[in-house]
Write a protein that holds these residues in place. Structure first.
Motif, PDB file in Angstrom:
ATOM      1  N   ILE A  44     -34.795  26.429  26.143  1.00  0.00           N
ATOM      2  CA  ILE A  44     -35.371  27.636  25.542  1.00  0.00           C
ATOM      3  C   ILE A  44     -34.298  28.384  24.750  1.00  0.00           C
ATOM      4  O   ILE A  44     -34.550  28.896  23.652  1.00  0.00           O
ATOM      5  CB  ILE A  44     -35.978  28.542  26.627  1.00  0.00           C
ATOM      6  CG1 ILE A  44     -37.098  27.802  27.375  1.00  0.00           C
ATOM      7  CG2 ILE A  44     -36.514  29.825  26.014  1.00  0.00           C
ATOM      8  CD1 ILE A  44     -38.237  27.346  26.502  1.00  0.00           C
ATOM      9  N   GLY A  45     -33.092  28.446  25.301  1.00  0.00           N
ATOM     10  CA  GLY A  45     -31.997  29.069  24.566  1.00  0.00           C
ATOM     11  C   GLY A  45     -31.675  28.327  23.282  1.00  0.00           C
ATOM     12  O   GLY A  45     -31.465  28.936  22.230  1.00  0.00           O
ATOM     13  N   GLY A  46     -31.640  26.995  23.360  1.00  0.00           N
ATOM     14  CA  GLY A  46     -31.396  26.206  22.159  1.00  0.00           C
ATOM     15  C   GLY A  46     -32.493  26.374  21.124  1.00  0.00           C
ATOM     16  O   GLY A  46     -32.225  26.391  19.914  1.00  0.00           O
ATOM     17  N   PHE A  47     -33.728  26.515  21.588  1.00  0.00           N
ATOM     18  CA  PHE A  47     -34.845  26.742  20.669  1.00  0.00           C
ATOM     19  C   PHE A  47     -34.691  28.077  19.945  1.00  0.00           C
ATOM     20  O   PHE A  47     -34.970  28.180  18.745  1.00  0.00           O
ATOM     21  CB  PHE A  47     -36.162  26.699  21.442  1.00  0.00           C
ATOM     22  CG  PHE A  47     -37.373  27.000  20.611  1.00  0.00           C
ATOM     23  CD1 PHE A  47     -37.788  26.128  19.620  1.00  0.00           C
ATOM     24  CD2 PHE A  47     -38.097  28.162  20.822  1.00  0.00           C
ATOM     25  CE1 PHE A  47     -38.905  26.409  18.841  1.00  0.00           C
ATOM     26  CE2 PHE A  47     -39.210  28.449  20.057  1.00  0.00           C
ATOM     27  CZ  PHE A  47     -39.613  27.569  19.063  1.00  0.00           C
ATOM     28  N   TYR A  48     -34.229  29.088  20.668  1.00  0.00           N
ATOM     29  CA  TYR A  48     -33.975  30.376  20.014  1.00  0.00           C
ATOM     30  C   TYR A  48     -32.875  30.234  18.960  1.00  0.00           C
ATOM     31  O   TYR A  48     -32.978  30.796  17.862  1.00  0.00           O
ATOM     32  CB  TYR A  48     -33.582  31.426  21.049  1.00  0.00           C
ATOM     33  CG  TYR A  48     -33.188  32.746  20.429  1.00  0.00           C
ATOM     34  CD1 TYR A  48     -34.157  33.647  20.001  1.00  0.00           C
ATOM     35  CD2 TYR A  48     -31.845  33.081  20.248  1.00  0.00           C
ATOM     36  CE1 TYR A  48     -33.800  34.851  19.411  1.00  0.00           C
ATOM     37  CE2 TYR A  48     -31.485  34.282  19.660  1.00  0.00           C
ATOM     38  CZ  TYR A  48     -32.468  35.161  19.244  1.00  0.00           C
ATOM     39  OH  TYR A  48     -32.114  36.347  18.651  1.00  0.00           O
ATOM     40  N   PRO A 144     -30.357  38.628  21.705  1.00  0.00           N
ATOM     41  CA  PRO A 144     -31.696  38.769  22.296  1.00  0.00           C
ATOM     42  C   PRO A 144     -32.191  37.531  23.029  1.00  0.00           C
ATOM     43  O   PRO A 144     -32.758  37.644  24.126  1.00  0.00           O
ATOM     44  CB  PRO A 144     -32.581  39.090  21.084  1.00  0.00           C
ATOM     45  CG  PRO A 144     -31.666  39.732  20.113  1.00  0.00           C
ATOM     46  CD  PRO A 144     -30.355  39.043  20.281  1.00  0.00           C
ATOM     47  N   GLY A 145     -31.998  36.350  22.452  1.00  0.00           N
ATOM     48  CA  GLY A 145     -32.474  35.132  23.104  1.00  0.00           C
ATOM     49  C   GLY A 145     -31.817  34.873  24.446  1.00  0.00           C
ATOM     50  O   GLY A 145     -32.498  34.733  25.472  1.00  0.00           O
ATOM     51  N   PRO A 146     -30.477  34.793  24.502  1.00  0.00           N
ATOM     52  CA  PRO A 146     -29.822  34.591  25.800  1.00  0.00           C
ATOM     53  C   PRO A 146     -30.103  35.695  26.813  1.00  0.00           C
ATOM     54  O   PRO A 146     -30.186  35.425  28.018  1.00  0.00           O
ATOM     55  CB  PRO A 146     -28.333  34.549  25.421  1.00  0.00           C
ATOM     56  CG  PRO A 146     -28.318  34.045  24.017  1.00  0.00           C
ATOM     57  CD  PRO A 146     -29.534  34.632  23.384  1.00  0.00           C
ATOM     58  N   MET A 147     -30.267  36.935  26.345  1.00  0.00           N
ATOM     59  CA  MET A 147     -30.581  38.018  27.285  1.00  0.00           C
ATOM     60  C   MET A 147     -31.973  37.843  27.880  1.00  0.00           C
ATOM     61  O   MET A 147     -32.180  38.058  29.080  1.00  0.00           O
ATOM     62  CB  MET A 147     -30.467  39.372  26.580  1.00  0.00           C
ATOM     63  CG  MET A 147     -29.040  39.843  26.370  1.00  0.00           C
ATOM     64  SD  MET A 147     -28.940  41.519  25.706  1.00  0.00           S
ATOM     65  CE  MET A 147     -29.605  42.462  27.070  1.00  0.00           C
ATOM     66  N   TYR A 148     -32.936  37.450  27.047  1.00  0.00           N
ATOM     67  CA  TYR A 148     -34.278  37.190  27.567  1.00  0.00           C
ATOM     68  C   TYR A 148     -34.255  36.037  28.569  1.00  0.00           C
ATOM     69  O   TYR A 148     -34.886  36.105  29.634  1.00  0.00           O
ATOM     70  CB  TYR A 148     -35.233  36.869  26.416  1.00  0.00           C
ATOM     71  CG  TYR A 148     -36.497  36.187  26.871  1.00  0.00           C
ATOM     72  CD1 TYR A 148     -37.514  36.904  27.496  1.00  0.00           C
ATOM     73  CD2 TYR A 148     -36.657  34.811  26.713  1.00  0.00           C
ATOM     74  CE1 TYR A 148     -38.662  36.272  27.941  1.00  0.00           C
ATOM     75  CE2 TYR A 148     -37.802  34.175  27.150  1.00  0.00           C
ATOM     76  CZ  TYR A 148     -38.803  34.904  27.762  1.00  0.00           C
ATOM     77  OH  TYR A 148     -39.933  34.266  28.209  1.00  0.00           O
ATOM     78  N   VAL A 149     -33.529  34.986  28.230  1.00  0.00           N
ATOM     79  CA  VAL A 149     -33.446  33.833  29.129  1.00  0.00           C
ATOM     80  C   VAL A 149     -32.821  34.233  30.458  1.00  0.00           C
ATOM     81  O   VAL A 149     -33.318  33.862  31.532  1.00  0.00           O
ATOM     82  CB  VAL A 149     -32.646  32.693  28.462  1.00  0.00           C
ATOM     83  CG1 VAL A 149     -32.331  31.594  29.471  1.00  0.00           C
ATOM     84  CG2 VAL A 149     -33.427  32.111  27.294  1.00  0.00           C
ATOM     85  N   HIS A 150     -31.751  35.013  30.406  1.00  0.00           N
ATOM     86  CA  HIS A 150     -31.050  35.365  31.638  1.00  0.00           C
ATOM     87  C   HIS A 150     -31.853  36.343  32.495  1.00  0.00           C
ATOM     88  O   HIS A 150     -31.913  36.198  33.723  1.00  0.00           O
ATOM     89  CB  HIS A 150     -29.688  35.969  31.302  1.00  0.00           C
ATOM     90  CG  HIS A 150     -28.856  36.273  32.510  1.00  0.00           C
ATOM     91  ND1 HIS A 150     -28.256  35.287  33.268  1.00  0.00           N
ATOM     92  CD2 HIS A 150     -28.545  37.449  33.119  1.00  0.00           C
ATOM     93  CE1 HIS A 150     -27.605  35.837  34.274  1.00  0.00           C
ATOM     94  NE2 HIS A 150     -27.767  37.150  34.209  1.00  0.00           N
ATOM     95  N   LEU A 151     -32.456  37.338  31.859  1.00  0.00           N
ATOM     96  CA  LEU A 151     -33.170  38.360  32.624  1.00  0.00           C
ATOM     97  C   LEU A 151     -34.539  37.892  33.095  1.00  0.00           C
ATOM     98  O   LEU A 151     -34.956  38.200  34.217  1.00  0.00           O
ATOM     99  CB  LEU A 151     -33.329  39.630  31.781  1.00  0.00           C
ATOM    100  CG  LEU A 151     -32.052  40.395  31.443  1.00  0.00           C
ATOM    101  CD1 LEU A 151     -32.374  41.561  30.514  1.00  0.00           C
ATOM    102  CD2 LEU A 151     -31.369  40.893  32.703  1.00  0.00           C
TER     103      LEU A 151
END
Length: 204
Positions: A44-48, A144-151
């Motif tokens: 998902i992170g890579g897709f972002y 934004p992407g990594p933060m969404y993934v992590h949270l």
């Protein structure tokens, strides 16, 4: 019973609050429809990162005087974005597997506009309208992407994996609630006994 029906039965056995925690909002619900190997937080992170790289095509192509080497420049930054977002998603997966943290709602009003603001600042910088530090633009686009993934997504993916393995991801919460209920009942019984003793003493 096939895999889908098993998944539905496990999902229906949960309460509404637990289902909301497991499925999340509209974006997370879309990811829950994917196979677990495909919806891995690193993917998902890579897709972002890929989405950001595609958005960079226009400023790299038209907002620069270099009309020959822009493709190589864009390709390099595209690969860096993919690797960085993939790696951050993988780190989030490892951290969540250790801490066992439950998903929390990311600050959407802050995260959602950030990539667009970063893209606008990068375009302004590349067209030489204003000189803007590159780190500001890249952080606004990348975070934004990594933060969404992590949270949100990495903890939710961990819960989905537990459901897939036939385990109850909310077992610890349920046990804590049972302990709290039993403790409350004991306190109420002790209070009742104390009140009865006080009443007996007053009657004497």
């Amino acid at each position: 019973m096939n895999r889908l029906s098993k998944w539905q039965s496990r999902l229906e056995s949960l309460g509404s609050k637990e289902r909301d925690t497991l499925l999340g909002t509209s974006l997370s619900k879309r990811f829950t429809r994917l196979p677990l190997w495909l919806s891995h937080p690193a993917n998902i992170g890579g897709f972002y990162g890929l989405l950001v790289a595609v958005a960079l095509l226009l400023p790299y192509r038209f907002a620069s005087d270099d009309h020959t080497g822009w493709l190589a420049d864009w390709g390099l930054h595209c690969c860096l974005l993919l690797v960085a977002c993939f790696f951050l998603g993988l780190c989030s997966t490892i951290i969540i597997s250790i801490t066992g943290r439950f998903p929390t709602a990311p600050p959407r009003s802050i995260l959602y506009p950030m990539p667009f603001v970063g893209l606008a600042l990068l375009t302004i910088d590349r067209t030489n309208i204003f000189e803007i530090p590159a780190i500001i633009s890249w952080l606004l686009m990348l975070l934004p992407g990594p933060m969404y993934v992590h949270l949100s997504w990495a903890p939710r993916w961990r819960l989905l994996c537990m459901i897939e393995d036939g385990r109850n991801p909310f077992e610890s919460i349920e046990s804590e609630e049972k302990e709290y209920d039993s403790f409350s009942v004991e306190e109420e019984s002790e209070d009742t006994e104390l009140m009865s003793v006080v009443d007996d003493f007053e009657s004497e």
